[in-house]
Write a protein that holds these residues in place. Sequence first.
Motif, PDB file in Angstrom:
ATOM      1  N   ARG A  15       0.816  -1.215   0.000  1.00  0.00           N
ATOM      2  CA  ARG A  15       0.000   0.000   0.000  1.00  0.00           C
ATOM      3  C   ARG A  15       0.855   1.271   0.000  1.00  0.00           C
ATOM      4  O   ARG A  15       0.595   2.168  -0.816  1.00  0.00           O
ATOM      5  N   PRO A  16       1.859   1.416   0.837  1.00  0.00           N
ATOM      6  CA  PRO A  16       2.639   2.662   0.780  1.00  0.00           C
ATOM      7  C   PRO A  16       3.622   2.712  -0.392  1.00  0.00           C
ATOM      8  O   PRO A  16       4.153   3.772  -0.705  1.00  0.00           O
ATOM      9  N   LEU A  17       3.842   1.595  -1.063  1.00  0.00           N
ATOM     10  CA  LEU A  17       4.808   1.575  -2.153  1.00  0.00           C
ATOM     11  C   LEU A  17       4.177   1.731  -3.537  1.00  0.00           C
ATOM     12  O   LEU A  17       4.902   1.788  -4.529  1.00  0.00           O
ATOM     13  N   TRP A  18       2.846   1.805  -3.627  1.00  0.00           N
ATOM     14  CA  TRP A  18       2.208   1.845  -4.932  1.00  0.00           C
ATOM     15  C   TRP A  18       2.625   3.049  -5.775  1.00  0.00           C
ATOM     16  O   TRP A  18       2.760   2.911  -6.996  1.00  0.00           O
ATOM     17  N   PRO A  19       2.896   4.237  -5.223  1.00  0.00           N
ATOM     18  CA  PRO A  19       3.333   5.331  -6.103  1.00  0.00           C
ATOM     19  C   PRO A  19       4.681   5.046  -6.771  1.00  0.00           C
ATOM     20  O   PRO A  19       4.907   5.411  -7.922  1.00  0.00           O
ATOM     21  N   PHE A  20       5.572   4.372  -6.052  1.00  0.00           N
ATOM     22  CA  PHE A  20       6.881   4.067  -6.616  1.00  0.00           C
ATOM     23  C   PHE A  20       6.781   2.997  -7.702  1.00  0.00           C
ATOM     24  O   PHE A  20       7.478   3.060  -8.710  1.00  0.00           O
ATOM     25  N   VAL A  21       5.915   2.033  -7.502  1.00  0.00           N
ATOM     26  CA  VAL A  21       5.711   0.998  -8.512  1.00  0.00           C
ATOM     27  C   VAL A  21       5.068   1.609  -9.760  1.00  0.00           C
ATOM     28  O   VAL A  21       5.482   1.317 -10.887  1.00  0.00           O
ATOM     29  N   ALA A  22       4.075   2.454  -9.567  1.00  0.00           N
ATOM     30  CA  ALA A  22       3.420   3.098 -10.707  1.00  0.00           C
ATOM     31  C   ALA A  22       4.392   4.002 -11.464  1.00  0.00           C
ATOM     32  O   ALA A  22       4.437   3.980 -12.707  1.00  0.00           O
ATOM     33  N   ALA A  23       5.191   4.771 -10.740  1.00  0.00           N
ATOM     34  CA  ALA A  23       6.164   5.651 -11.386  1.00  0.00           C
ATOM     35  C   ALA A  23       7.225   4.846 -12.130  1.00  0.00           C
ATOM     36  O   ALA A  23       7.667   5.239 -13.212  1.00  0.00           O
ATOM     37  N   SER A  24       7.621   3.719 -11.576  1.00  0.00           N
ATOM     38  CA  SER A  24       8.605   2.861 -12.250  1.00  0.00           C
ATOM     39  C   SER A  24       8.051   2.311 -13.547  1.00  0.00           C
ATOM     40  O   SER A  24       8.752   2.279 -14.574  1.00  0.00           O
ATOM     41  N   CYS A  25       6.800   1.871 -13.533  1.00  0.00           N
ATOM     42  CA  CYS A  25       6.175   1.340 -14.748  1.00  0.00           C
ATOM     43  C   CYS A  25       6.039   2.421 -15.815  1.00  0.00           C
ATOM     44  O   CYS A  25       6.336   2.178 -16.992  1.00  0.00           O
ATOM     45  N   ILE A  26       5.609   3.598 -15.423  1.00  0.00           N
ATOM     46  CA  ILE A  26       5.452   4.702 -16.370  1.00  0.00           C
ATOM     47  C   ILE A  26       6.803   5.108 -16.941  1.00  0.00           C
ATOM     48  O   ILE A  26       6.942   5.325 -18.152  1.00  0.00           O
ATOM     49  N   THR A  27       7.823   5.199 -16.103  1.00  0.00           N
ATOM     50  CA  THR A  27       9.158   5.575 -16.561  1.00  0.00           C
ATOM     51  C   THR A  27       9.718   4.542 -17.519  1.00  0.00           C
ATOM     52  O   THR A  27      10.287   4.891 -18.565  1.00  0.00           O
ATOM     53  N   TYR A  28       9.562   3.267 -17.197  1.00  0.00           N
ATOM     54  CA  TYR A  28      10.048   2.200 -18.079  1.00  0.00           C
ATOM     55  C   TYR A  28       9.360   2.276 -19.442  1.00  0.00           C
ATOM     56  O   TYR A  28      10.009   2.167 -20.488  1.00  0.00           O
ATOM     57  N   TYR A  29       8.055   2.495 -19.451  1.00  0.00           N
ATOM     58  CA  TYR A  29       7.299   2.570 -20.699  1.00  0.00           C
ATOM     59  C   TYR A  29       7.753   3.768 -21.532  1.00  0.00           C
ATOM     60  O   TYR A  29       7.984   3.644 -22.739  1.00  0.00           O
ATOM     61  N   LEU A  30       7.885   4.932 -20.904  1.00  0.00           N
ATOM     62  CA  LEU A  30       8.255   6.134 -21.643  1.00  0.00           C
ATOM     63  C   LEU A  30       9.683   6.059 -22.174  1.00  0.00           C
ATOM     64  O   LEU A  30       9.946   6.490 -23.298  1.00  0.00           O
ATOM     65  N   VAL A  31      10.602   5.511 -21.394  1.00  0.00           N
ATOM     66  CA  VAL A  31      11.982   5.377 -21.865  1.00  0.00           C
ATOM     67  C   VAL A  31      12.054   4.411 -23.039  1.00  0.00           C
ATOM     68  O   VAL A  31      12.775   4.651 -24.008  1.00  0.00           O
ATOM     69  N   SER A  32      11.292   3.320 -22.981  1.00  0.00           N
ATOM     70  CA  SER A  32      11.314   2.375 -24.103  1.00  0.00           C
ATOM     71  C   SER A  32      10.725   3.003 -25.360  1.00  0.00           C
ATOM     72  O   SER A  32      11.222   2.765 -26.472  1.00  0.00           O
ATOM     73  N   LYS A  33       9.688   3.805 -25.219  1.00  0.00           N
ATOM     74  CA  LYS A  33       9.110   4.484 -26.377  1.00  0.00           C
ATOM     75  C   LYS A  33      10.079   5.514 -26.960  1.00  0.00           C
ATOM     76  O   LYS A  33      10.215   5.626 -28.180  1.00  0.00           O
TER      77      LYS A  33
END
Length: 62
Positions: A15-33
């Motif tokens: 629960r307290p780590l969900w912002p970091f997981v979401a930000a990691s997923c978004i960053t990974y997606y944007l860098v790959s694009k």
Amino acid sequence: MAFFGLRKFPTPVARPLWPFVAASCITYYLVSKLQDIGVRSEAFRNDPRNPYAAQIAKEAHH
């Protein structure tokens, strides 16, 4: 007994780590694009050091 501040199961660790997981997923997606856009750009499309040059040339003929 408290182990690293965690008391009993089920411990709400995610629960307290969900912002970091979401930000990691978004960053990974944007860098790959951005990498894909850079590799396929006109400046690097025919560069012999480009590992995707053959694949891009094959797609361009279709």
